[in-house]
Design a protein around this motif. Structure first.
Motif, PDB file in Angstrom:
ATOM      1  N   VAL A   1       0.842  -1.203   0.000  1.00 18.06           N
ATOM      2  CA  VAL A   1       0.000   0.000   0.000  1.00 18.06           C
ATOM      3  C   VAL A   1       0.873   1.249   0.000  1.00 18.06           C
ATOM      4  CG1 VAL A   1      -1.628   1.358   1.369  1.00 18.06           C
ATOM      5  CG2 VAL A   1      -2.017  -1.089   1.049  1.00 18.06           C
ATOM      6  N   SER A   2       1.882   1.262   0.861  1.00 13.39           N
ATOM      7  CA  SER A   2       2.766   2.419   0.969  1.00 13.39           C
ATOM      8  C   SER A   2       3.581   2.633  -0.305  1.00 13.39           C
ATOM      9  CB  SER A   2       3.706   2.244   2.163  1.00 13.39           C
ATOM     10  OG  SER A   2       4.611   3.326   2.259  1.00 13.39           O
ATOM     11  N   LEU A   3       4.141   1.562  -0.847  1.00 12.57           N
ATOM     12  CA  LEU A   3       4.953   1.668  -2.057  1.00 12.57           C
ATOM     13  C   LEU A   3       4.117   2.090  -3.256  1.00 12.57           C
ATOM     14  CD1 LEU A   3       7.205  -1.481  -1.573  1.00 12.57           C
ATOM     15  CD2 LEU A   3       7.995   0.898  -1.633  1.00 12.57           C
ATOM     16  N   SER A   4       2.870   1.644  -3.301  1.00 11.72           N
ATOM     17  CA  SER A   4       1.984   2.017  -4.397  1.00 11.72           C
ATOM     18  C   SER A   4       1.738   3.521  -4.399  1.00 11.72           C
ATOM     19  CB  SER A   4       0.655   1.260  -4.271  1.00 11.72           C
ATOM     20  OG  SER A   4      -0.234   1.605  -5.318  1.00 11.72           O
ATOM     21  N   ARG A   5       1.484   4.075  -3.217  1.00 15.76           N
ATOM     22  CA  ARG A   5       1.254   5.519  -3.126  1.00 15.76           C
ATOM     23  C   ARG A   5       2.518   6.304  -3.465  1.00 15.76           C
ATOM     24  NH1 ARG A   5       2.441   7.751   1.278  1.00 15.76           N
ATOM     25  NH2 ARG A   5       1.694   6.011   2.570  1.00 15.76           N
ATOM     26  N   GLN A   6       3.665   5.827  -2.999  1.00 13.28           N
ATOM     27  CA  GLN A   6       4.913   6.505  -3.307  1.00 13.28           C
ATOM     28  C   GLN A   6       5.201   6.497  -4.808  1.00 13.28           C
ATOM     29  OE1 GLN A   6       8.192   5.019  -0.884  1.00 13.28           O
ATOM     30  NE2 GLN A   6       6.807   4.739   0.837  1.00 13.28           N
ATOM     31  N   TYR A   7       4.758   5.454  -5.476  1.00 15.85           N
ATOM     32  CA  TYR A   7       4.987   5.315  -6.921  1.00 15.85           C
ATOM     33  C   TYR A   7       4.254   6.403  -7.694  1.00 15.85           C
ATOM     34  CZ  TYR A   7       4.723   3.091 -11.562  1.00 15.85           C
ATOM     35  OH  TYR A   7       4.778   2.827 -12.908  1.00 15.85           O
ATOM     36  N   GLN A   8       2.969   6.580  -7.424  1.00 19.62           N
ATOM     37  CA  GLN A   8       2.205   7.657  -8.050  1.00 19.62           C
ATOM     38  C   GLN A   8       0.819   7.766  -7.427  1.00 19.62           C
ATOM     39  OE1 GLN A   8       1.618   6.914 -12.257  1.00 19.62           O
ATOM     40  NE2 GLN A   8       0.471   5.039 -11.917  1.00 19.62           N
ATOM     41  N   GLY A   9       0.245   8.949  -7.517  1.00 20.80           N
ATOM     42  CA  GLY A   9      -1.123   9.156  -7.087  1.00 20.80           C
ATOM     43  C   GLY A   9      -2.079   8.878  -8.237  1.00 20.80           C
ATOM     44  N   PHE A  10      -3.281   9.451  -8.156  1.00 19.78           N
ATOM     45  CA  PHE A  10      -4.240   9.258  -9.239  1.00 19.78           C
ATOM     46  C   PHE A  10      -3.733   9.950 -10.506  1.00 19.78           C
ATOM     47  CE2 PHE A  10      -7.644  10.596 -12.003  1.00 19.78           C
ATOM     48  CZ  PHE A  10      -8.365   9.419 -12.158  1.00 19.78           C
ATOM     49  N   SER A  11      -3.912   9.293 -11.639  1.00 17.03           N
ATOM     50  CA  SER A  11      -3.541   9.875 -12.931  1.00 17.03           C
ATOM     51  C   SER A  11      -4.369   9.203 -14.012  1.00 17.03           C
ATOM     52  CB  SER A  11      -2.045   9.697 -13.217  1.00 17.03           C
ATOM     53  OG  SER A  11      -1.718   8.318 -13.342  1.00 17.03           O
ATOM     54  N   THR A  12      -4.282   9.722 -15.203  1.00 17.77           N
ATOM     55  CA  THR A  12      -4.908   9.080 -16.360  1.00 17.77           C
ATOM     56  C   THR A  12      -3.857   8.916 -17.450  1.00 17.77           C
ATOM     57  OG1 THR A  12      -5.640  11.225 -17.221  1.00 17.77           O
ATOM     58  CG2 THR A  12      -7.237   9.959 -15.913  1.00 17.77           C
ATOM     59  N   LYS A  13      -4.043   7.915 -18.274  1.00 18.41           N
ATOM     60  CA  LYS A  13      -3.111   7.649 -19.367  1.00 18.41           C
ATOM     61  C   LYS A  13      -3.899   7.528 -20.664  1.00 18.41           C
ATOM     62  CE  LYS A  13       0.584   4.523 -20.837  1.00 18.41           C
ATOM     63  NZ  LYS A  13       1.386   3.313 -20.480  1.00 18.41           N
ATOM     64  N   ALA A  14      -3.428   8.180 -21.701  1.00 22.57           N
ATOM     65  CA  ALA A  14      -4.110   8.138 -22.991  1.00 22.57           C
ATOM     66  C   ALA A  14      -3.880   6.806 -23.698  1.00 22.57           C
ATOM     67  CB  ALA A  14      -3.615   9.282 -23.873  1.00 22.57           C
TER      68      ALA A  14
ATOM     69  N   HIS B   1      -8.520   7.926 -25.559  1.00 21.95           N
ATOM     70  CA  HIS B   1      -9.352   7.943 -24.356  1.00 21.95           C
ATOM     71  C   HIS B   1      -8.445   8.016 -23.142  1.00 21.95           C
ATOM     72  CE1 HIS B   1     -12.607   6.790 -27.028  1.00 21.95           C
ATOM     73  NE2 HIS B   1     -11.880   5.757 -27.427  1.00 21.95           N
ATOM     74  N   LEU B   2      -9.040   8.212 -21.973  1.00 17.66           N
ATOM     75  CA  LEU B   2      -8.274   8.297 -20.745  1.00 17.66           C
ATOM     76  C   LEU B   2      -8.508   7.061 -19.882  1.00 17.66           C
ATOM     77  CD1 LEU B   2      -8.831  12.043 -19.751  1.00 17.66           C
ATOM     78  CD2 LEU B   2      -6.870  11.023 -20.945  1.00 17.66           C
ATOM     79  N   ALA B   3      -7.425   6.433 -19.469  1.00 20.62           N
ATOM     80  CA  ALA B   3      -7.497   5.264 -18.590  1.00 20.62           C
ATOM     81  C   ALA B   3      -7.128   5.689 -17.171  1.00 20.62           C
ATOM     82  CB  ALA B   3      -6.538   4.187 -19.074  1.00 20.62           C
ATOM     83  N   PRO B   4      -8.049   5.572 -16.203  1.00 22.59           N
ATOM     84  CA  PRO B   4      -7.743   5.973 -14.822  1.00 22.59           C
ATOM     85  C   PRO B   4      -6.855   4.951 -14.126  1.00 22.59           C
ATOM     86  CG  PRO B   4      -9.961   5.085 -14.966  1.00 22.59           C
ATOM     87  CD  PRO B   4      -9.440   5.126 -16.372  1.00 22.59           C
ATOM     88  N   ARG B   5      -5.981   5.444 -13.242  1.00 25.71           N
ATOM     89  CA  ARG B   5      -5.103   4.586 -12.463  1.00 25.71           C
ATOM     90  C   ARG B   5      -4.682   5.308 -11.197  1.00 25.71           C
ATOM     91  NH1 ARG B   5      -0.308   3.116 -16.076  1.00 25.71           N
ATOM     92  NH2 ARG B   5      -2.007   2.640 -17.484  1.00 25.71           N
ATOM     93  N   PHE B   6      -4.295   4.550 -10.204  1.00 25.47           N
ATOM     94  CA  PHE B   6      -3.764   5.133  -8.979  1.00 25.47           C
ATOM     95  C   PHE B   6      -2.748   4.162  -8.400  1.00 25.47           C
ATOM     96  CE2 PHE B   6      -7.807   3.061  -8.326  1.00 25.47           C
ATOM     97  CZ  PHE B   6      -7.655   2.265  -7.197  1.00 25.47           C
TER      98      PHE B   6
END
Length: 335
Positions: A262-275, A291-296
Motif C-alpha cells: 500500500v505504501s509503495l503504491s502511493r509513493q509510486y504515483q497518485g491518481f492519474s490518467t493515461k491516454a 481515451h483516458l485510462a484511470p489509475r492510482f
C-alpha cells in the motif's frame, strides 16, 4: 490472525489432498506441498533484504514472513491452499482451517508458523502469477460499478448517487450506455456500448478523481484484502510470480506485506490518467482518437468488457510494478 490452530501439519496435508485439485492452482499447490513437506525447524541467517528474489518460492515466503516478524527460526509450519474451495470434488465447497469453517476467502494460502518460543501465527497470503517470458497485468479485483461503490460505502467512504451513475456509464451498465439513447448514439464513431472516462458526467468524474486521490491508501488496501463479508483470513502478504521460470528452485517472486505494498503504491504515483486508443475488437477507434485510462499507484482501473461479463469493473496490477516501486525493504521488527 487471532485464531489458534488446532490442526497438525499432516492433517492439513490430508485435507488439501483429499479435496481434489484442478488446473490453475499449480503455484499455490507447489508452495503448499513444499511448506508441508519441509524439514523443521528452519533457520535463516539474516533478514530478507529485498522484495524481489529468485529461489524456491516456498522458502522465500517463509523467510519473508519470519523476517517480517523478526524470527530467526521457524519451529514448524503448515499451509493450506484455499483454491480447494473452488475445486473440491465432494461438493461441500468449504474448508475447516484452524477450527474456522471457511466458505470464501481472499487469501489463496493460509499458513501457520510456530516460533521457537511456541508463539503461533496464522497468516493469509494472496498469490499472483505470470507464466510468460515478460510480466503482464495481473487481475486484482473484479466487480461491478454498484459492487465497488458498495464496498467503499460499507467502509465509510462517501459516494454520491451521481458518482455511481457516472461509474455505471463507464462500465456500460444497461440503461447507462450511449446505445440506450438515440440522441447520444447519433454520429458516434467510438464504442456505443459504454462511455469512456473522459465522457462520463463531469461532476461524477471529478468526484471519483478526488476520492481515488484522497482515499488512495484505503482503497488500495480494500482491493488487496477485501472481497467477502466475514472473511476470517484476509491477506497479510502478497507473493507474485513475476514471469516464467526455468525450474521451481529458480523462480523469481516478489513478496510484500500488505502495509508495504500500500505504501509503495502511493509513493509510486497518485491518481492519474493515461491516454490510449482501442486498436482491437469490434469497435476500433478512428485514427487519432484517444481515451483516458484511470489509475492510482500500481492499480489500473478499466471496464471488463469480456463477453461473459460485459458490464464488469476490473482492477489490475500494472505489469512489472515490482520492478518500478523499489526493491530494497525497509527493515522493521514486528511483534
Amino acid at each position: 490472525m487471532a485464531l489458534k490452530p488446532i490442526n497438525k501439519a499432516h492433517a492439513l496435508q490430508i485435507q488439501a489432498g483429499t479435496l481434489g485439485r484442478k488446473a490453475g492452482h499449480d503455484f499455490e499447490d507447489m508452495i503448499t506441498s513444499s511448506i508441508n513437506e519441509g524439514s523443521y525447524p528452519i533457520s535463516f541467517r539474516e533478514n530478507i533484504a529485498q522484495h524481489v528474489n529468485t529461489a524456491d518460492p516456498a522458502i522465500l515466503l517463509l523467510h519473508y514472513i519470519a523476517s517480517f516478524y523478526g524470527l530467526p527460526t521457524i519451529k514448524s509450519a503448515a499451509a493450506i491452499s484455499t483454491g480447494a474451495l473452488a475445486t473440491s470434488e465432494d461438493g461441500k465447497k468449504w474448508l475447516l482451517i484452524n477450527g474456522a469453517k471457511v466458505n470464501r476467502c481472499k487469501s489463496d494460502l493460509v499458513i501457520t508458523i510456530v516460533s521457537p518460543d511456541d508463539v503461533v501465527r496464522t497468516v493469509g497470503v494472496s498469490t499472483k502469477q505470470c507464466n510468460t517470458a515478460t510480466p503482464t497485468n495481473a487481475q486484482l479485483y473484479f466487480t461491478t460499478a454498484r459492487g465497488f461503490t458498495k464496498l467503499l460505502r460499507d467502509n465509510e467512504i462517501t459516494i454520491t448517487d451521481e458518482a455511481l451513475k457516472g461509474l455505471r456509464q463507464f462500465c456500460g451498465d444497461e440503461g447507462f450506455r450511449p446505445s440506450d439513447n438515440d440522441f447520444l448514439l447519433k454520429g458516434r464513431k467510438v464504442d456505443p456500448r459504454r462511455f469512456f472516462w473522459e465522457e462520463i458526467i463531469p461532476a461524477a468524474r471529478r468526484e471519483w478523481e478526488s476520492i481515488l486521490s484522497e482515499e488512495q491508501d484505503k482503497i488500495t488496501r480494500l482491493l488487496l484484502q477485501k472481497a467477502y463479508m466475514d472473511d476470517p483470513f484476509v491477506p497479510d502478504f502478497v507473493i507474485h510470480k513475476t514471469k516464467s521460470a526455468p525450474s521451481w528452485g529458480r523462480t523469481e517472486v516478489a513478496i510484500y506485506s500488505i502495509d508495504e505494498l500500500v505504501s509503495l503504491s502511493r509513493q509510486y504515483q497518485g491518481f492519474s490518467t493515461k491516454a490510449y486508443s482501442v486498436r482491437k475488437g469490434s469497435y476500433k477507434d478512428p485514427k487519432g482518437q484517444t481515451h483516458l485510462a484511470p489509475r492510482f499507484g500500481i492499480i489500473q482501473m478499466q471496464r471488463g468488457g469480456q463477453a461473459q461479463h460485459p458490464e464488469q469493473l476490473q482492477f489490475n496490477l500494472e505489469a512489472g510494478y515490482f520492478y518500478k516501486i523499489g526493491n530494497a525493504r525497509e527493515q522493521k521488527k514486528n511483534s
